[in-house]
Scaffold this active site. Structure first.
Site, PDB file in Angstrom:
ATOM      1  N   GLN A   4       1.171  -1.293  -0.377  1.00 32.98           N
ATOM      2  CA  GLN A   4       0.010  -0.199   0.129  1.00 32.98           C
ATOM      3  C   GLN A   4       1.265   0.910  -0.043  1.00 32.98           C
ATOM      4  O   GLN A   4       2.068   1.266   0.395  1.00 32.98           O
ATOM      5  CB  GLN A   4      -0.822  -0.028   1.101  1.00 32.98           C
ATOM      6  CG  GLN A   4      -2.341  -1.480   1.526  1.00 32.98           C
ATOM      7  CD  GLN A   4      -2.538  -1.384   2.715  1.00 32.98           C
ATOM      8  OE1 GLN A   4      -1.970  -1.776   3.433  1.00 32.98           O
ATOM      9  NE2 GLN A   4      -3.734   0.605   3.033  1.00 32.98           N
TER      10      GLN A   4
ATOM     11  N   SER B 244      -0.198   6.428   3.116  1.00 31.89           N
ATOM     12  CA  SER B 244      -0.203   7.145   4.094  1.00 31.89           C
ATOM     13  C   SER B 244       1.309   8.297   3.313  1.00 31.89           C
ATOM     14  O   SER B 244       2.538   8.078   2.459  1.00 31.89           O
ATOM     15  CB  SER B 244       0.289   6.354   5.491  1.00 31.89           C
ATOM     16  OG  SER B 244      -0.782   6.302   5.841  1.00 31.89           O
TER      17      SER B 244
ATOM     18  N   SER C  89       4.618  -0.879   4.757  1.00 25.78           N
ATOM     19  CA  SER C  89       5.135  -2.274   5.311  1.00 25.78           C
ATOM     20  C   SER C  89       5.666  -3.237   3.617  1.00 25.78           C
ATOM     21  O   SER C  89       4.982  -2.632   3.265  1.00 25.78           O
ATOM     22  CB  SER C  89       4.208  -2.881   5.585  1.00 25.78           C
ATOM     23  OG  SER C  89       3.840  -2.275   6.639  1.00 25.78           O
TER      24      SER C  89
ATOM     25  N   GLU D  88      -8.924  -4.365   5.056  1.00 24.33           N
ATOM     26  CA  GLU D  88      -7.892  -4.337   6.128  1.00 24.33           C
ATOM     27  C   GLU D  88      -8.324  -4.525   7.451  1.00 24.33           C
ATOM     28  O   GLU D  88      -7.845  -5.046   8.685  1.00 24.33           O
ATOM     29  CB  GLU D  88      -7.341  -3.166   5.941  1.00 24.33           C
ATOM     30  CG  GLU D  88      -5.701  -2.909   6.765  1.00 24.33           C
ATOM     31  CD  GLU D  88      -4.690  -1.871   6.608  1.00 24.33           C
ATOM     32  OE1 GLU D  88      -3.642  -1.856   7.339  1.00 24.33           O
ATOM     33  OE2 GLU D  88      -5.032  -0.651   6.080  1.00 24.33           O
TER      34      GLU D  88
ATOM     35  N   SER E 278      -6.441   5.153  12.112  1.00 29.58           N
ATOM     36  CA  SER E 278      -5.563   5.534  13.936  1.00 29.58           C
ATOM     37  C   SER E 278      -7.165   5.244  13.941  1.00 29.58           C
ATOM     38  O   SER E 278      -8.403   5.117  13.893  1.00 29.58           O
ATOM     39  CB  SER E 278      -5.390   6.883  13.768  1.00 29.58           C
ATOM     40  OG  SER E 278      -6.214   7.980  13.876  1.00 29.58           O
TER      41      SER E 278
ATOM     42  N   GLU F 184      -8.525   6.870  16.525  1.00 27.56           N
ATOM     43  CA  GLU F 184      -9.299   8.658  16.163  1.00 27.56           C
ATOM     44  C   GLU F 184     -10.045   8.876  15.291  1.00 27.56           C
ATOM     45  O   GLU F 184     -11.210   8.941  15.307  1.00 27.56           O
ATOM     46  CB  GLU F 184      -8.470   9.403  16.167  1.00 27.56           C
ATOM     47  CG  GLU F 184      -8.130   9.521  17.638  1.00 27.56           C
ATOM     48  CD  GLU F 184      -6.652   8.868  17.630  1.00 27.56           C
ATOM     49  OE1 GLU F 184      -6.458   8.667  19.069  1.00 27.56           O
ATOM     50  OE2 GLU F 184      -6.256   8.407  17.032  1.00 27.56           O
TER      51      GLU F 184
END
Length: 412
Positions: free
Chosen positions: A145, A148, A181, A264, A386, A388
């Site tokens: 991926q 981010s 990753s 995911e 996250s 949040e």
């Protein structure tokens, strides 16, 4: 369309196939006896690249054997090479498989096949499904991926990687991705990039499969506080990408990303990969330290068990909903949030239980090794969205609460 296999018959056949699969059965008592079995309880893999490549090859060989036998893509549509079975079939196979010593290689296997390949299957053109999907499904090629960014982690829609289209229809990608990753082992990266900065931020995004070994791609490892290098930052410097590697329509990048992330966050079918330390290992440690009668430890242990049991039941409810025909949606965020919080709870409990033993590498089995879990668990409070962000999704899209005020300027 393949005829639905009888569930009990499927379990019997899968059990028979696994028994003759040539893999050793796990020793049932090894996980609950102090000092037996591997000492490591990592959340993220911290092995050298050379060792990880060997593990990836072994995991790929096992995956292909499952694929050839019809057990690797159980819930995939038949037209995409799967069997079109409900999630309970996958959950049952995962449970059976977990009794064997399966070759594992960390999260990259699940990312490549379970996230990227499924996304290509859902959004790819007929040609892409014909040419790109088979090598990803067979793990002949691996994908990561590229979502981010340093300034757009939780706010994925705020990413700044640019995708410029030239007169001949090809694209050029420029920007930086982070927390990727397994990028050093991958042939492809699913990148979300901004093709039009004048559009509202969710609408100006498109998705591309980027050749990771192509010109302009630089992968640099990031040392984690556990000591490993499973994460990377990826630099895209005028990377050429042909239009036939665009996944989904121009402007559909946000939908592509949300689909990938929904996969995911789905823990409804379980899996064979062990993340960190489990409850049996915790009980063995409590017994070894003669802490069973400590009232504070007993109270904390009971609370931890309740939370882990609630997570299990939540996942089973999600699986039942999928079996009944419901589509993955914002409720997946509940499972992801509970899972990441329980990883943290386990680390906190073991820190309380072990005290100084968790901080001093004395060579004693089952003590200092827990730092791998304690230091790795916070990563999953970020990965996949996250905590949040999960709470915002639950509040706004599950509970129907008002959205947070938008702070970005509206495009004219």
């Amino acid at each position: 369309m393949e005829q639905m296999a009888d569930f009990d018959e499927f379990v019997t056949e899968a059990s028979r196939w696994l028994r003759h699969g040539g893999l050793p059965k796990k020793a049932t008592a090894s996980v609950s006896r102090w000092g037996e079995g591997p000492d490591a309880v990592p959340v993220f893999d911290d092995v050298p690249d050379e060792e990880q490549r060997v593990r990836l090859k072994a995991a790929a060989r096992w995956h292909r054997r499952k694929l050839d036998a019809g057990y690797a893509l159980l819930t995939w549509p038949v037209e995409l090479g799967g069997r079109g079975l409900p999630p309970r079939y996958q959950a049952a196979f995962n449970e059976l498989e977990s009794s064997y010593c399966i070759p594992t290689a960390g999260e990259l296997v699940g990312v490549s096949v379970g996230l990227i390949a499924r996304t290509v299957g859902g959004f790819g053109t007929a040609r892409q499904q014909q040419t790109l999907l088979p090598p990803l499904q067979r793990m002949d090629e691996l994908a990561c991926q590229l979502f981010s960014e340093p300034a757009a982690g939780s706010d994925l829609a705020g990413l700044t990687t640019r995708a410029k289209k030239s007169a001949d229809g090809a694209w050029t990608l420029s920007g930086q991705k982070v927390w990727t990753s397994g990028a050093q082992f991958c042939d492809w990266g699913l990148a979300i990039a901004r093709h039009d900065p004048q559009l509202p931020k969710h609408q100006g995004l498109s998705a591309f499969l980027v050749p990771m070994h192509g010109p302009g791609v630089t992968v640099r490892p990031i040392r984690q506080m556990t000591g490993g290098f499973s994460f990377n930052e990826v630099f895209l410097d005028d990377v050429p990408v042909s239009d036939d590697l665009r996944i989904g329509d121009v402007g559909a990048g946000w939908q592509v990303a949300m689909t990938t992330l929904s996969y995911e966050r789905d823990h409804s079918t379980g899996g064979t990969r062990s993340i960190g330390g489990g409850f049996d290992r915790i009980l063995a440690t409590v017994a070894h330290l003669n802490a069973e009668e400590d009232p504070i430890i007993r109270l904390s242990l009971a609370d931890l068990y309740i939370q882990l049991r609630a997570e299990h039941l939540l996942n089973r409810r999600a699986a039942a909903g999928l079996d009944a025909g419901s589509e993955p949606g914002p409720s997946e965020s509940i499972g992801k949030l509970v899972w990441s919080q329980n990883l943290t709870r386990i680390g906190d409990f073991m820190s309380e239980l072990l005290g100084p033993r968790i901080a001093a590498d004395t060579g004693e089995w089952g003590t200092y090794a827990w730092t791998q879990h304690l230091l790795g668990a916070p990563g999953f409070r970020i990965a996949g969205g996250s905590d949040e962000i999960q709470r915002n999704i639950i509040g706004e899209r599950v509970l129907g609460l008002p959205k947070e005020p938008a702070t970005e300027r509206k495009s004219s």
